[in-house]
Design a protein around this motif. Structure first.
Motif, PDB file in Angstrom:
ATOM      1  N   LEU A 127       0.823  -1.201   0.000  1.00 27.90           N
ATOM      2  CA  LEU A 127       0.000   0.000   0.000  1.00 27.90           C
ATOM      3  C   LEU A 127       0.866   1.264   0.000  1.00 27.90           C
ATOM      4  O   LEU A 127       0.647   2.173  -0.801  1.00 27.90           O
ATOM      5  CB  LEU A 127      -0.925   0.004   1.221  1.00 27.90           C
ATOM      6  CG  LEU A 127      -1.862   1.192   1.352  1.00 27.90           C
ATOM      7  CD1 LEU A 127      -3.006   1.052   0.360  1.00 27.90           C
ATOM      8  CD2 LEU A 127      -2.381   1.288   2.763  1.00 27.90           C
ATOM      9  N   VAL A 128       1.878   1.296   0.863  1.00 29.90           N
ATOM     10  CA  VAL A 128       2.764   2.460   0.926  1.00 29.90           C
ATOM     11  C   VAL A 128       3.516   2.617  -0.391  1.00 29.90           C
ATOM     12  O   VAL A 128       3.651   3.727  -0.921  1.00 29.90           O
ATOM     13  CB  VAL A 128       3.730   2.350   2.124  1.00 29.90           C
ATOM     14  CG1 VAL A 128       4.786   3.439   2.075  1.00 29.90           C
ATOM     15  CG2 VAL A 128       2.969   2.426   3.436  1.00 29.90           C
ATOM     16  N   GLY A 129       3.988   1.523  -0.956  1.00 27.26           N
ATOM     17  CA  GLY A 129       4.690   1.592  -2.238  1.00 27.26           C
ATOM     18  C   GLY A 129       3.798   2.069  -3.369  1.00 27.26           C
ATOM     19  O   GLY A 129       4.197   2.904  -4.182  1.00 27.26           O
ATOM     20  N   THR A 130       2.586   1.551  -3.421  1.00 30.72           N
ATOM     21  CA  THR A 130       1.649   1.958  -4.466  1.00 30.72           C
ATOM     22  C   THR A 130       1.288   3.426  -4.348  1.00 30.72           C
ATOM     23  O   THR A 130       1.298   4.166  -5.337  1.00 30.72           O
ATOM     24  CB  THR A 130       0.374   1.094  -4.401  1.00 30.72           C
ATOM     25  OG1 THR A 130       0.736  -0.285  -4.517  1.00 30.72           O
ATOM     26  CG2 THR A 130      -0.603   1.463  -5.486  1.00 30.72           C
ATOM     27  N   TYR A 131       0.981   3.853  -3.136  1.00 28.98           N
ATOM     28  CA  TYR A 131       0.635   5.262  -2.932  1.00 28.98           C
ATOM     29  C   TYR A 131       1.824   6.176  -3.238  1.00 28.98           C
ATOM     30  O   TYR A 131       1.639   7.287  -3.737  1.00 28.98           O
ATOM     31  CB  TYR A 131       0.144   5.489  -1.503  1.00 28.98           C
ATOM     32  CG  TYR A 131      -1.329   5.220  -1.318  1.00 28.98           C
ATOM     33  CD1 TYR A 131      -1.916   4.058  -1.798  1.00 28.98           C
ATOM     34  CD2 TYR A 131      -2.133   6.120  -0.651  1.00 28.98           C
ATOM     35  CE1 TYR A 131      -3.260   3.820  -1.618  1.00 28.98           C
ATOM     36  CE2 TYR A 131      -3.478   5.891  -0.465  1.00 28.98           C
ATOM     37  CZ  TYR A 131      -4.033   4.736  -0.947  1.00 28.98           C
ATOM     38  OH  TYR A 131      -5.368   4.494  -0.785  1.00 28.98           O
ATOM     39  N   GLY A 134       2.750  14.243  -8.708  1.00 32.87           N
ATOM     40  CA  GLY A 134       3.678  15.352  -8.511  1.00 32.87           C
ATOM     41  C   GLY A 134       4.362  15.777  -9.794  1.00 32.87           C
ATOM     42  O   GLY A 134       4.508  16.974 -10.069  1.00 32.87           O
ATOM     43  N   LEU A 135       4.754  14.796 -10.615  1.00 32.46           N
ATOM     44  CA  LEU A 135       5.366  15.137 -11.904  1.00 32.46           C
ATOM     45  C   LEU A 135       4.382  15.851 -12.821  1.00 32.46           C
ATOM     46  O   LEU A 135       4.720  16.852 -13.457  1.00 32.46           O
ATOM     47  CB  LEU A 135       5.879  13.868 -12.596  1.00 32.46           C
ATOM     48  CG  LEU A 135       7.264  13.402 -12.212  1.00 32.46           C
ATOM     49  CD1 LEU A 135       7.555  12.052 -12.844  1.00 32.46           C
ATOM     50  CD2 LEU A 135       8.298  14.423 -12.625  1.00 32.46           C
ATOM     51  N   ALA A 136       3.171  15.341 -12.869  1.00 29.64           N
ATOM     52  CA  ALA A 136       2.176  15.953 -13.749  1.00 29.64           C
ATOM     53  C   ALA A 136       1.858  17.385 -13.317  1.00 29.64           C
ATOM     54  O   ALA A 136       1.831  18.301 -14.145  1.00 29.64           O
ATOM     55  CB  ALA A 136       0.901  15.114 -13.758  1.00 29.64           C
ATOM     56  N   LEU A 137       1.653  17.573 -12.030  1.00 28.12           N
ATOM     57  CA  LEU A 137       1.323  18.911 -11.537  1.00 28.12           C
ATOM     58  C   LEU A 137       2.507  19.868 -11.655  1.00 28.12           C
ATOM     59  O   LEU A 137       2.337  21.041 -11.993  1.00 28.12           O
ATOM     60  CB  LEU A 137       0.860  18.832 -10.084  1.00 28.12           C
ATOM     61  CG  LEU A 137      -0.473  18.146  -9.846  1.00 28.12           C
ATOM     62  CD1 LEU A 137      -0.727  17.977  -8.355  1.00 28.12           C
ATOM     63  CD2 LEU A 137      -1.597  18.938 -10.487  1.00 28.12           C
ATOM     64  N   SER A 180      14.256  22.382  -9.574  1.00 29.57           N
ATOM     65  CA  SER A 180      13.958  22.514  -8.142  1.00 29.57           C
ATOM     66  C   SER A 180      12.456  22.529  -7.896  1.00 29.57           C
ATOM     67  O   SER A 180      11.963  21.884  -6.961  1.00 29.57           O
ATOM     68  CB  SER A 180      14.590  23.789  -7.608  1.00 29.57           C
ATOM     69  OG  SER A 180      14.220  23.999  -6.276  1.00 29.57           O
ATOM     70  N   THR A 181      11.728  23.247  -8.716  1.00 26.40           N
ATOM     71  CA  THR A 181      10.271  23.303  -8.584  1.00 26.40           C
ATOM     72  C   THR A 181       9.657  21.929  -8.812  1.00 26.40           C
ATOM     73  O   THR A 181       8.772  21.496  -8.062  1.00 26.40           O
ATOM     74  CB  THR A 181       9.677  24.315  -9.581  1.00 26.40           C
ATOM     75  OG1 THR A 181      10.263  25.590  -9.335  1.00 26.40           O
ATOM     76  CG2 THR A 181       8.176  24.409  -9.458  1.00 26.40           C
ATOM     77  N   VAL A 182      10.134  21.221  -9.824  1.00 24.80           N
ATOM     78  CA  VAL A 182       9.622  19.882 -10.121  1.00 24.80           C
ATOM     79  C   VAL A 182       9.909  18.939  -8.954  1.00 24.80           C
ATOM     80  O   VAL A 182       9.018  18.213  -8.498  1.00 24.80           O
ATOM     81  CB  VAL A 182      10.227  19.349 -11.436  1.00 24.80           C
ATOM     82  CG1 VAL A 182       9.912  17.878 -11.622  1.00 24.80           C
ATOM     83  CG2 VAL A 182       9.719  20.153 -12.619  1.00 24.80           C
ATOM     84  N   VAL A 201       7.117  17.013  -6.574  1.00 26.47           N
ATOM     85  CA  VAL A 201       7.096  15.548  -6.513  1.00 26.47           C
ATOM     86  C   VAL A 201       7.218  15.079  -5.067  1.00 26.47           C
ATOM     87  O   VAL A 201       6.485  14.191  -4.615  1.00 26.47           O
ATOM     88  CB  VAL A 201       8.212  14.946  -7.396  1.00 26.47           C
ATOM     89  CG1 VAL A 201       8.399  13.474  -7.120  1.00 26.47           C
ATOM     90  CG2 VAL A 201       7.902  15.173  -8.862  1.00 26.47           C
ATOM     91  N   THR A 202       8.117  15.687  -4.309  1.00 28.34           N
ATOM     92  CA  THR A 202       8.295  15.309  -2.909  1.00 28.34           C
ATOM     93  C   THR A 202       7.032  15.584  -2.103  1.00 28.34           C
ATOM     94  O   THR A 202       6.596  14.751  -1.306  1.00 28.34           O
ATOM     95  CB  THR A 202       9.488  16.069  -2.302  1.00 28.34           C
ATOM     96  OG1 THR A 202      10.658  15.775  -3.055  1.00 28.34           O
ATOM     97  CG2 THR A 202       9.711  15.689  -0.851  1.00 28.34           C
ATOM     98  N   LEU A 203       6.438  16.733  -2.307  1.00 32.40           N
ATOM     99  CA  LEU A 203       5.233  17.085  -1.568  1.00 32.40           C
ATOM    100  C   LEU A 203       4.077  16.141  -1.890  1.00 32.40           C
ATOM    101  O   LEU A 203       3.393  15.651  -0.984  1.00 32.40           O
ATOM    102  CB  LEU A 203       4.831  18.529  -1.866  1.00 32.40           C
ATOM    103  CG  LEU A 203       3.625  19.052  -1.101  1.00 32.40           C
ATOM    104  CD1 LEU A 203       3.905  19.050   0.392  1.00 32.40           C
ATOM    105  CD2 LEU A 203       3.275  20.437  -1.575  1.00 32.40           C
ATOM    106  N   ALA A 204       3.869  15.848  -3.161  1.00 39.01           N
ATOM    107  CA  ALA A 204       2.783  14.942  -3.546  1.00 39.01           C
ATOM    108  C   ALA A 204       3.023  13.529  -3.002  1.00 39.01           C
ATOM    109  O   ALA A 204       2.089  12.861  -2.551  1.00 39.01           O
ATOM    110  CB  ALA A 204       2.630  14.910  -5.066  1.00 39.01           C
ATOM    111  N   THR A 205       4.273  13.084  -3.011  1.00 43.49           N
ATOM    112  CA  THR A 205       4.591  11.756  -2.477  1.00 43.49           C
ATOM    113  C   THR A 205       4.347  11.697  -0.981  1.00 43.49           C
ATOM    114  O   THR A 205       3.789  10.715  -0.474  1.00 43.49           O
ATOM    115  CB  THR A 205       6.053  11.384  -2.804  1.00 43.49           C
ATOM    116  OG1 THR A 205       6.239  11.465  -4.217  1.00 43.49           O
ATOM    117  CG2 THR A 205       6.382   9.989  -2.331  1.00 43.49           C
TER     118      THR A 205
END
Length: 152
Positions: free
Chosen positions: A34-38, A46-49, A75-77, A81-85
């Motif tokens: 579950l953690v891996g999938t999420y 995160g990449l898309a946004l 840096s923005t990307v 990505v980190t925030l969404a993850t």
């Protein structure tokens, strides 16, 4: 922000606990899956946004490269990505109590059948592990809150 940091740090601490406990349960495997999938979903979102938002900044700065260049774009990307993850990992926390319910029941059964020679393992030990992981998450959340309020 503090709640997301609390839940994400608690979830990641519980993942570390899974790797340190010498038992392997189906619920542990489901939790790790579950953690891996999420996490993968968080990376993709995160990449898309981030490409959508950072691309506008990158194109607007095309006239002046010193204003917003490739390093700032990357840096923005990476920040997005980190925030969404982390948000997606935090969403996994709600499965933690079920994991430790199964862990406590298994430990209690193995101690009763003398398969494990550790005394005092049971509900109390699993609850202690759960609370210590959440305490680490709580301390991380307080730290993030202080960073956000003291240094705007």
């Amino acid at each position: 922000m503090g709640i997301v940091v609390l839940l994400a740090a608690s979830t990641l601490t519980q993942v570390l606990v899974i790797f340190t406990v010498p038992l392997r349960l189906p619920s542990m495997r489901r939790y790790l899956e579950l953690v891996g999938t999420y996490s993968v979903i968080g990376v993709i979102l995160g990449l898309a946004l981030s490409f959508r938002g950072a691309m506008h900044l990158f194109l607007d700065a095309g006239r002046d490269a010193s204003r917003y260049g490739l390093p700032e774009f990357l840096s923005t990307v990476s920040d997005d990505v980190t925030l969404a993850t982390l948000v997606m990992v935090a969403a996994c926390w709600w499965h933690t109590p079920m994991l430790f319910r199964d862990l406590a029941a298994t430990i209690k059964e193995k101690v009763a059948h003398r398969e494990v020679r550790i005394r005092g393992m049971g509900w109390g030990s699993a609850l202690l592990i759960l609370l210590s992981g959440n305490y680490i998450g709580l301390q991380t959340a307080f730290f993030a809150y202080q960073l956000l309020t003291r240094y705007p």
